[in-house]
Design an enzyme around this catalytic site. Structure first.
Site, PDB file in Angstrom:
ATOM      1  N   GLU A  55      47.241  30.861 -16.763  1.00  0.00           N
ATOM      2  CA  GLU A  55      47.135  31.400 -15.401  1.00  0.00           C
ATOM      3  C   GLU A  55      46.083  30.680 -14.565  1.00  0.00           C
ATOM      4  O   GLU A  55      46.240  30.575 -13.344  1.00  0.00           O
ATOM      5  CB  GLU A  55      46.839  32.898 -15.442  1.00  0.00           C
ATOM      6  N   PHE A 117      47.428  49.810 -22.061  1.00  0.00           N
ATOM      7  CA  PHE A 117      47.598  48.465 -22.614  1.00  0.00           C
ATOM      8  C   PHE A 117      47.659  47.430 -21.494  1.00  0.00           C
ATOM      9  O   PHE A 117      48.405  47.580 -20.538  1.00  0.00           O
ATOM     10  CB  PHE A 117      48.879  48.409 -23.452  1.00  0.00           C
ATOM     11  N   GLN A 118      46.853  46.405 -21.629  1.00  0.00           N
ATOM     12  CA  GLN A 118      46.758  45.307 -20.661  1.00  0.00           C
ATOM     13  C   GLN A 118      46.412  45.804 -19.252  1.00  0.00           C
ATOM     14  O   GLN A 118      46.873  45.258 -18.254  1.00  0.00           O
ATOM     15  CB  GLN A 118      48.038  44.467 -20.636  1.00  0.00           C
ATOM     16  N   LYS A 167      53.623  48.584 -11.937  1.00  0.00           N
ATOM     17  CA  LYS A 167      54.933  48.282 -12.501  1.00  0.00           C
ATOM     18  C   LYS A 167      55.998  49.246 -11.998  1.00  0.00           C
ATOM     19  O   LYS A 167      57.130  48.840 -11.703  1.00  0.00           O
ATOM     20  CB  LYS A 167      54.870  48.312 -14.028  1.00  0.00           C
ATOM     21  N   MET A 479      27.243  14.750 -16.145  1.00  0.00           N
ATOM     22  CA  MET A 479      26.249  15.187 -15.163  1.00  0.00           C
ATOM     23  C   MET A 479      25.127  15.969 -15.840  1.00  0.00           C
ATOM     24  O   MET A 479      23.949  15.836 -15.478  1.00  0.00           O
ATOM     25  CB  MET A 479      26.908  16.033 -14.073  1.00  0.00           C
TER      26      MET A 479
END
Length: 580
Positions: A55, A117-118, A167, A479
């Site tokens: 993602e 969940f999630q 959802k 760096m």
């Protein structure tokens, strides 16, 4: 009225219909449980969905698409970890004012707040790093949320907007109703600058003896390069372009002094420090530019024009504030300046021209016949088409690319500026190539950055997105190592990344469906670049093996005045005696 107005739709269908109405042609994302309903109508949509491997890659690809096209980028993720993986690109887009809309799935509305969940409160998590955010719990709210999200992302000071959709809102049905008009009473960006402020600015400019145009990324975002060029020609005022504005005025222009700041050119830093007037357009006086703030441009009056009123006076007191779109600001300044004589600054131009010629960015030859990273970057720019697009990672290679690529055209230099996000390069280059399929797109990356998001090369290979990635491999976090060399007595704690064998970048590239090449000397370097430019059916990765101790110069150490700029480890320019 569209045929779909009033038609019974699921929320998922309404979401896809809304995206199509907003003109979305591509989205980057990964499906998962909470967002899965949206992927069913997406299957039949004209929107091209590019299935990324992470993602974070979706978010940076949306940024690259937006930067290169000027349109709103779109990324999609599911709830919980899918959404939280978008946090870094959202923060990056917020810092750099990049217009993207992130659409995330959320658990069913009745389960929100139960640690389902999630589940993650992604709206709360991202509130400080988005321009606005929505949590949509009802199907009827989807069209309005999408319409508003795109408007907010792309107007005023651009930025990221999050639309989190439960959802059950995606699976429920309702008649599709497209809002006839936007109703955002608390959102009214000031676009047109005040004419009185414009006149005052024009007068102050005409009276200045050492003026400088301090140009930031806002000028690039506003697509105001033509108006800037006109103003420069009318006034003949020297220009500095920040990291985010490279190319908005061609580097080859005699009045372009280069990039200011911590790793800016001596001419650009000197111009700001010795100016009696800063005309700051679309810039925010970032600490990377100003150094120690109370010693920045100590003798200068300041005209500051920006579309975001919160930026004006935030870091530095301002004499003339101008709130408005910088394109319109420049248009009005071009008209107003006609009433005054151009500033009499021949001596100032000569001084800065001398400094520019004397302190051009340069490099020392690499030991043991190895490649110099600066030379690699310069040769890529010399051999590539003039309309090439370049995306950079973050670190030494980014600064070398800022100095040694040919920044001649606007909107061809993509960066993570404010956040300094390692891993930006590969997915941003992917997004830029999707937006400009006929352009040559290079990613200039370091071996550290490359190992954070290189999996998106699989996405490129699968989806016929033939970008070219230059991995500047010094086997270290370059760096950080430079700072350890200069300020930590060479104690290289955890900056060596690998031996010279692991990973084998060409083999890794081949395993991901790309062409993998390696160059260790100048002959191999030119041959590899030429070969990469001839391959347009697959992504190409070139590993350039460079020496470990190359440093970025010039440099202003952190926390000190820009007057303490160094052109090498123990060398500083003589401001007074030599030039100013």
């Amino acid at each position: 009225m569209a045929q779909t107005d009033g038609q019974l739709m699921t929320g998922a269908q309404a979401l896809v219909e809304s995206l199509e109405r907003m003109g979305v042609d591509v989205a980057f994302g990964i499906p998962g449980g909470a967002i899965l309903p949206a992927y069913d109508p997406l299957y039949d949509s004209k929107i091209r969905h590019i299935l990324v491997r992470h993602e974070q890659g979706a978010g940076h690809a949306a940024e690259g698409y937006a930067m290169a096209s000027g349109r709103v980028g779109v990324c999609i993720a599911t709830s919980g970890p899918g959404a939280t993986n978008l946090v870094t690109p959202l923060a990056n887009a917020y810092m750099d004012s990049t217009p993207i809309v992130a659409i995330t799935g959320q658990v069913n509305s009745h389960a929100i707040g139960t640690d389902a969940f999630q589940e993650a409160d992604i709206r709360g998590i991202t509130m400080p790093i988005t321009k606005h955010s929505y949590l949509v719990k009802e199907v009827e709210g989807i069209p309005r949320a999408i319409q508003e999200a795109f408007h907010i992302a792309s107007t005023g000071r651009p930025g990221p907007v999050l639309v989190d959709i439960a959802k059950d809102a995606l699976t429920s049905t309702a008649p599709f109703v497209w809002p006839e008009a936007l109703d955002l009473p608390g959102y009214r960006p000031t676009v047109r600058p005040h004419s009185r402020q414009i006149r005052a600015a024009a007068k102050m400019i005409s009276e200045a003896k050492r003026p400088v145009l301090y140009i930031g990324g806002g000028v690039m975002l506003a697509r105001a390069h033509a108006e800037l060029a006109e103003f420069v020609e009318k006034t003949r005022i020297p220009v500095v372009t920040t990291l985010m504005a490279r190319g908005v005025l061609p580097d080859s222009h005699e009045l372009n002094m280069g990039m200011p700041g911590m790793h800016g050119t001596v001419a650009a830093v000197g111009a700001l420090q010795k100016a009696d007037l800063l005309i700051a357009l679309g810039t925010r006086f970032d600490d990377r530019v100003t150094g120690k703030l109370d010693s920045f441009a100590p003798g200068a009056k300041i005209i500051h024009a920006d579309i975001d009123p919160a930026e004006i006076g935030k870091n530095k007191p301002v004499d003339i504030p101008i709130v408005g779109d910088v394109k319109q600001t420049l248009e009005q300044l071009n008209e107003a300046i006609e009433a005054y004589e151009a500033p009499q600054i021949d001596a100032w131009r000569r001084q800065l021209g001398t400094m520019k010629a004397r302190y051009q960015p340069r490099w020392d030859e690499a030991p043991d016949g190895r490649l110099s990273p600066q030379e690699v970057v310069q040769r890529i720019g010399e051999l590539s088409p003039s309309d090439s697009i370049y995306a950079a990672g973050v670190g030494q290679h980014q600064m070398w690319a800022a100095h040694f690529l040919p920044h001649e055209k606007p909107n061809t230099w993509l960066n993570s500026g404010g956040a300094g996000t390692m891993g930006f390069c590969v997915p941003a280059a992917m997004g830029a190539k999707v937006a400009n399929p006929d352009a040559t797109v290079w990613g200039i990356d370091g071996d550290g950055c490359f190992q954070m998001t290189n999996q998106e090369l699989v996405t490129c290979a699968v989806n016929n997105i033939p970008i070219k990635i230059a991995v500047i491999n010094n086997n270290a976090l370059g760096m950080v190592r430079q700072w350890q060399s200069l300020f930590y007595e060479g104690r290289y704690s955890n900056t060596d990344l690998m031996t010279e064998s692991w990973p084998n970048f060409p083999m890794l590239a081949e395993a991901m469906g790309c062409v993998g090449l390696r160059a260790t000397n100048e002959v191999e370097m030119d041959a590899a670049i030429q070969q990469a430019l001839e391959i347009n059916d697959r992504p190409v990765v070139i590993e350039f093996v460079v020496h470990k101790d190359a440093m970025v110069w010039p440099m202003v150490p952190a926390g000190v005045s820009n007057d303490e700029i160094r052109v090498a480890r123990d060398m500083a320019p003589d401001w007074e005696e030599e030039v100013l």
